[in-house]
Design an enzyme around this catalytic site. Structure first.
Site, PDB file in Angstrom:
ATOM      1  N   LYS A   2       0.840  -1.212   0.000  1.00 37.47           N
ATOM      2  CA  LYS A   2       0.000   0.000   0.000  1.00 37.47           C
ATOM      3  C   LYS A   2       0.873   1.261   0.000  1.00 37.47           C
ATOM      4  O   LYS A   2       0.636   2.216  -0.746  1.00 37.47           O
ATOM      5  CB  LYS A   2      -0.917  -0.036   1.217  1.00 37.47           C
ATOM      6  CG  LYS A   2      -1.581   1.267   1.579  1.00 37.47           C
ATOM      7  CD  LYS A   2      -2.575   1.698   0.528  1.00 37.47           C
ATOM      8  CE  LYS A   2      -2.937   3.154   0.688  1.00 37.47           C
ATOM      9  NZ  LYS A   2      -4.262   3.414   1.086  1.00 37.47           N
ATOM     10  N   CYS A  11      -3.140  10.750   1.986  1.00 35.86           N
ATOM     11  CA  CYS A  11      -2.532   9.477   1.589  1.00 35.86           C
ATOM     12  C   CYS A  11      -1.193   9.710   0.913  1.00 35.86           C
ATOM     13  O   CYS A  11      -0.153   9.380   1.453  1.00 35.86           O
ATOM     14  CB  CYS A  11      -3.458   8.739   0.632  1.00 35.86           C
ATOM     15  SG  CYS A  11      -5.120   8.613   1.257  1.00 35.86           S
TER      16      CYS A  11
HETATM   17  N1  SAJ Z   1      -1.902  15.240  -8.051  1.00 37.15           N
HETATM   18  C1  SAJ Z   1      -1.070  16.009  -8.858  1.00 37.15           C
HETATM   19  N2  SAJ Z   1      -0.795  15.566 -10.125  1.00 37.15           N
HETATM   20  C2  SAJ Z   1      -1.319  14.421 -10.619  1.00 37.15           C
HETATM   21  C3  SAJ Z   1      -2.158  13.639  -9.795  1.00 37.15           C
HETATM   22  C4  SAJ Z   1      -2.432  14.081  -8.513  1.00 37.15           C
HETATM   23  O1  SAJ Z   1      -0.578  17.069  -8.445  1.00 37.15           O
HETATM   24  O2  SAJ Z   1      -1.034  14.105 -11.774  1.00 37.15           O
HETATM   25  C5  SAJ Z   1      -2.203  15.691  -6.671  1.00 37.15           C
HETATM   26  C6  SAJ Z   1      -3.680  15.938  -6.419  1.00 37.15           C
HETATM   27  O3  SAJ Z   1      -4.068  17.232  -6.827  1.00 37.15           O
HETATM   28  C7  SAJ Z   1      -3.751  15.762  -4.919  1.00 37.15           C
HETATM   29  C8  SAJ Z   1      -2.718  14.677  -4.649  1.00 37.15           C
HETATM   30  O4  SAJ Z   1      -1.882  14.643  -5.790  1.00 37.15           O
HETATM   31  O5  SAJ Z   1      -3.365  16.945  -4.240  1.00 37.15           O
HETATM   32  C9  SAJ Z   1      -3.286  13.296  -4.407  1.00 37.15           C
HETATM   33  O6  SAJ Z   1      -4.375  13.032  -5.280  1.00 37.15           O
HETATM   34  P1  SAJ Z   1      -4.593  11.627  -6.013  1.00 37.15           P
HETATM   35  O7  SAJ Z   1      -5.781  11.737  -6.864  1.00 37.15           O
HETATM   36  O8  SAJ Z   1      -3.333  11.218  -6.670  1.00 37.15           O
HETATM   37  O9  SAJ Z   1      -4.762  10.577  -4.843  1.00 37.15           O
HETATM   38  P2  SAJ Z   1      -5.683  10.454  -3.508  1.00 37.15           P
HETATM   39  O10 SAJ Z   1      -4.883  10.956  -2.364  1.00 37.15           O
HETATM   40  O11 SAJ Z   1      -7.031  10.997  -3.695  1.00 37.15           O
HETATM   41  O12 SAJ Z   1      -5.808   8.842  -3.445  1.00 37.15           O
HETATM   42  C10 SAJ Z   1      -4.645   8.053  -3.445  1.00 37.15           C
HETATM   43  C11 SAJ Z   1      -4.803   6.914  -4.482  1.00 37.15           C
HETATM   44  N3  SAJ Z   1      -3.556   6.222  -4.653  1.00 37.15           N
HETATM   45  C12 SAJ Z   1      -3.032   6.014  -5.880  1.00 37.15           C
HETATM   46  O13 SAJ Z   1      -3.544   6.423  -6.899  1.00 37.15           O
HETATM   47  C13 SAJ Z   1      -1.743   5.231  -5.942  1.00 37.15           C
HETATM   48  C14 SAJ Z   1      -5.888   5.961  -4.018  1.00 37.15           C
HETATM   49  O14 SAJ Z   1      -5.974   4.848  -4.889  1.00 37.15           O
HETATM   50  C15 SAJ Z   1      -5.587   5.461  -2.597  1.00 37.15           C
HETATM   51  O15 SAJ Z   1      -6.614   4.593  -2.119  1.00 37.15           O
HETATM   52  C16 SAJ Z   1      -5.537   6.668  -1.693  1.00 37.15           C
HETATM   53  O16 SAJ Z   1      -4.467   7.522  -2.137  1.00 37.15           O
HETATM   54  C17 SAJ Z   1      -5.291   6.192  -0.266  1.00 37.15           C
HETATM   55  O17 SAJ Z   1      -6.267   6.125   0.509  1.00 37.15           O
HETATM   56  O18 SAJ Z   1      -4.159   5.813   0.045  1.00 37.15           O
END
Ligand code: SAJ
Length: 411
Positions: A208, A262
């Site tokens: 994870k 996360c």
């Molecule tokens: N972000 C960027 N650029 C990107 C993608 C995201 O700057 O290209 C930023 C987002 O704006 C945000 C942060 O990253 O601030 C996180 O957003 P996210 O959509 O990547 O992820 P979370 O935190 O909503 O959910 C993640 C997911 N993990 C992965 O994709 C590997 C989700 O599947 C997990 O279940 C979750 O963390 C968790 O609970 O751990």
């Protein structure tokens, strides 16, 4: 395993409880917050998550789902409590320990206790040890009348898509014994259509963390590129789009920083497990954490020409189209600008919330306004989150404005 108790009814625990109840289990949720317990028992959900309230309302009405503050007797327990930081980015396991101490007196032997909270390697064994210390009459050796079974089954759902991903995603299951893994597999098979991948507890914990660290490192790469590209006079969005045409390149998107509870948190659990050898993972965290200050300085520089600058901050959620403001870099940027813009005003536009968080609400130079109002009154329009409504605005409205677009939405 007919009766399941889910400990912690937050963003993950409540949807888990709801899908288990929908699958026919009798689910008793436990939460320390009486207000949340009351809301759930009335069929309401205390936060926004697409599709969740319908399932909660339905299963509560059928008598399959209920909530209480006391831990009940059950055949299986799912622990879904927070694992925040303490000290230098180490995991604080006190909520897991408290849940374990709540479960211990209710056990008779034969029960399964699953840890779902994202945890550092070794946390499942630690939880088992806390329970077994309280209950020396029980054992983790399988196959006896007084045996307990422990495992880790990390959730991997994406906020905003939880109700779909909870059912469809593949799931990693790691028991402290093969028997515990098998029981966990059976329990999750009741609602999960994805593949159930069995391993040991420590590998499941690390898997994870690895997924989120992978994403964090990739976002850090994009964020670092955005800093370099700006200094070189290159449009980073075009740069990434072009590079991504290569069949083996897939760069993520830069932004104002990485938020949420996360991706911005979990990589530190790997770092704290092995500081000496987690150099790349730690650097990625630091690169992503440096982005908000870069955005703040850019806005302050643009604002220097105004006597009383007005900045419209578009979006303070941690990512698009959700109302979750926790660990949000955009929210912190809005707060820092309110503090550091001399004689300035920050107009927050956040279509997903009705009120500002406390630290912004109590400032007299911050207002929550509509999109139209914010753009009209602003000298500087600062786009922080690519919420859908921001995509559709009439670009003519931006003509006279200084625009700082951290997501490349209006290129
Ligand atoms: N972000 C960027 N650029 C990107 C993608 C995201 O700057 O290209 C930023 C987002 O704006 C945000 C942060 O990253 O601030 C996180 O957003 P996210 O959509 O990547 O992820 P979370 O935190 O909503 O959910 C993640 C997911 N993990 C992965 O994709 C590997 C989700 O599947 C997990 O279940 C979750 O963390 C968790 O609970 O751990």
């Amino acid at each position: 395993m007919q009766t399941v108790s889910v400990i912690g009814l937050g963003y993950i625990g409540l949807p888990t409880a709801a899908v288990l109840a929908q699958a026919g289990k009798t689910v008793i949720g436990v939460d320390v917050k009486q207000a949340n317990v009351d809301a759930i028992n009335a069929g309401r959900v205390p936060f926004v998550e697409e599709g969740l309230e319908t399932v909660v309302a339905g299963t509560v009405a059928q008598g399959k789902l209920s909530a209480q503050t006391e831990t009940p007797e059950a055949d299986a327990y799912i622990v879904s409590v927070p694992t925040p930081f303490k000290g230098d980015h180490e995991a604080d396991l006190s909520y897991i320990e408290a849940a374990a101490r709540g479960i211990a007196p209710k056990l008779k032997g034969g029960e399964l206790v699953v840890l779902e909270s994202t945890s550092p390697p070794g946390a499942t064994e630690h939880m088992a040890a806390v329970i077994l210390k309280e209950r020396t009459d029980l054992t983790d050796e399988p196959g006896r009348a007084n045996s307990l079974y422990f495992s880790h089954a990390p959730e991997r759902v994406l906020p905003g898509r939880i109700m779909i991903e909870m059912v469809e995603n593949d799931r990693i299951i790691g028991g402290t014994t093969a028997e515990a893994s098998e029981m966990t597999r059976e329990l999750y098979a009741s609602f999960c259509n994805g593949e159930l991948l069995v391993t040991d507890a420590k590998t499941a914990e690390m898997a994870k963390l690895t997924e989120n660290a992978f994403r964090d490192v990739n976002i850090a790469f994009a964020n670092e590129l955005s800093i370099i590209a700006e200094r070189q006079g290159i449009d980073v969005w075009e740069l990434i789009e072009l590079a991504n045409h290569h069949p083996r390149v897939n760069i993520l998107q830069p932004g104002p920083g990485v938020g949420g509870h996360c991706i911005a948190v979990d990589p530190w659990f790997i770092v704290s497990a092995d500081r000496e050898f987690s150099k790349l993972i730690a650097t990625a965290r630091n690169v992503n954490d440096s982005k908000p200050e870069i955005v703040i300085e850019k806005v302050l520089e643009r604002a220097a020409r105004f006597k009383a600058p007005t900045v419209a901050a578009l979006g303070i959620a941690f990512k698009p189209n959700i109302d979750d403001l926790r660990e949000s870099p955009s929210r912190n940027i809005a707060g820092a600008l309110a503090e550091r813009l001399e004689g300035g005003t920050v107009l927050v536009v956040e279509p997903n919330v009705d009120e500002l968080p406390k630290e912004l609400a109590e400032r007299d130079n911050v207002e929550l306004v509509s999109l139209e109002d914010g753009i009209e009154r602003a000298d500087i329009v600062l786009l922080l989150v690519d919420h859908d409504p921001f995509k559709l605005i009439d670009r003519d409205l931006l003509h006279e404005k200084i625009v700082v677009d951290t997501k490349g939405l209006w290129r």
